[in-house]
Design a protein around this motif. Structure first.
Motif: not given
Length: 436
Positions: A14-18, A325-329, A333-337, A342-347
């Motif tokens: 699975x690809x986290x960004x997608x 897309x740019x903002x999420x990427x 790439x940062x630990x805080x971001x 991370x929670x949005x991967x579930x939806x």
């Protein structure tokens, strides 16, 4: 040795960004839809109909700035998802089984869209048009990036051209209405042009009383009256009077092509350089947001007078999607971001359950049972949507602790593969499929 079904990917693939992008978009689409779910629908929704406080206006600004971008993001992701599912058939003579899977999945997706319209009574459904557009997209998977971008962007611009025509027609009306009349014919033409401009103004200020009364009666009658009215309204909005199905098929097809191109370059997966994503942010903020802000300022006048935002509002959509897309990427790439998103991967892994769940709740709240149709200003509707989105986000994360798929995703995959798919974690053949 037993192999996994064709097209299936494992949990590790699975690809986290997608997932994050899909999770954000599928939640926020409710924010865009709720005014049309909970109040009188006009060609251009009139948020000031019931109240127009500063609170309403602030929420409406957000709506206008984001308008169409979540849908656009889902369409790009759909195109990327097609390539994920077709990764073993990336030559013209690739396995027929992959094409069969693709066709079955999207025929069933279209069927879910019909159910969303005639069972859950959401007239603005997008699944039907997405499924139909995706059925056409498979042969384009082998095109090069440049070819995909040229076709996709050209189709998008052509689709938006009717907005430019509308702007030009209104400019002509305004010039004719302001022209000096020296003959009876010129006076008649000037009066006719002014009447047309006044008609536009009325349409963006006050809905037709007869249409509003019909919609309120249809949504507040018995369940039988409600069902009949809603199904007829779905058919009208999708295929005849409004015809969003036909426009959405073209829009989705074009965006899916662009999504394929972004996947082939690695941009949409987060594989590009940080410089690339900063460029995307610049594109979104410098062009997209600039055009949208200017268009929204003019639209807030609720006047039939011509303004260039009639065209640029739609033109700004793709740059703003690139900005997302740019903002999420960059955040991922940062630990805080990464922790924040991370929670949005579930939806993102439960898109159909999230989307259809919103339709179900809207039917209950705004239908005869809840009786809340046409009762609230836009600020209240948007706040209610935001609260429900938070509940969906929390529920999706709790659900995935014990289950491999959402209920609707499980049904869709089982129908697509023609065999029962994993439901609980630990079931045989575990490994969630990448939904598009």
């Amino acid at each position: 040795m037993t192999t996994a079904p064709v097209g299936r990917i494992t949990e590790r693939e699975r690809i986290a960004q997608l997932d994050v992008l899909r999770g954000l978009a599928i939640l926020l689409i409710l924010f865009m839809n709720v005014p049309y779910m909970g109040d009188v629908v006009t060609e251009d929704y009139l948020p000031q109909r019931l109240s127009w406080t500063a609170f309403d206006q602030a929420w409406w600004w957000v709506n206008r700035l984001l308008d169409g971008t979540q849908r656009g993001l889902l369409e790009l992701l759909f195109g990327a998802g097609v390539l994920i599912m077709a990764r073993t058939a990336m030559t013209p003579d690739g396995p027929v089984a992959v094409a069969d899977l693709h066709i079955r999945r999207n025929l069933w997706l279209a069927a879910f869209g019909i159910a969303n319209g005639v069972i859950l009574f959401w007239e603005g459904d997008i699944l039907l048009s997405y499924g139909c557009a995706a059925l056409l997209i498979f042969p384009f998977r082998t095109l090069r990036v440049r070819q995909l971008l040229i076709i996709g962007i050209a189709m998008s611009v052509a689709l938006w051209s009717h907005n430019l025509v509308d702007y030009i027609e209104r400019v002509d009306l305004a010039e004719r209405a302001a022209a000096t009349a020296t003959t009876p014919a010129q006076s008649a033409d000037r009066a006719a042009a002014q009447r047309d401009l006044d008609k536009y103004t009325r349409e963006v200020r006050v809905p037709d009383p007869a249409v509003a009364a019909m919609q309120i009666a249809g949504n507040k009658g018995s369940w039988t009256d409600f069902a009949v009215y809603r199904v007829m309204s779905w058919a009208y909005v999708q295929f005849t009077g409004v015809g969003i199905f036909w426009e959405n098929v073209v829009e989705a097809f074009a965006a899916m092509l662009i999504g394929m191109a972004l996947f082939k370059t690695g941009i949409i997966q987060g594989k590009a350089s940080r410089r690339t994503y900063w460029w995307l942010l610049g594109l979104g903020y410098g062009i997209g947001w600039g055009l949208r802000i200017d268009a929204t300022i003019d639209a807030m006048r609720f006047s039939g007078e011509p303004y260039i935002g009639l065209f640029t509002h739609s033109l700004a959509r793709l740059p703003i999607v690139m900005d997302h897309i740019g903002a999420v990427a960059l955040l991922l790439q940062s630990r805080t971001g990464a922790r924040l998103l991370a929670p949005f991967q579930a939806t993102g892994r439960l898109p159909l359950t999230t989307y259809l769940g919103a339709s179900l709740v809207a039917m209950l709240v705004f239908g005869p049972l809840g009786g809340q149709f046409a009762q609230h200003g836009y600020g209240t509707l948007a706040t209610g949507a935001a609260l429900f989105m938070a509940l969906q986000l929390a529920g999706a994360n709790l659900w995935l602790r014990n289950f491999a798929n959402g209920p609707v995703e499980w049904l869709w995959k089982s129908l697509g593969y023609n065999r029962r798919q994993p439901f609980r974690r630990g079931d045989p053949l575990i490994g969630a499929e990448a939904t598009s």
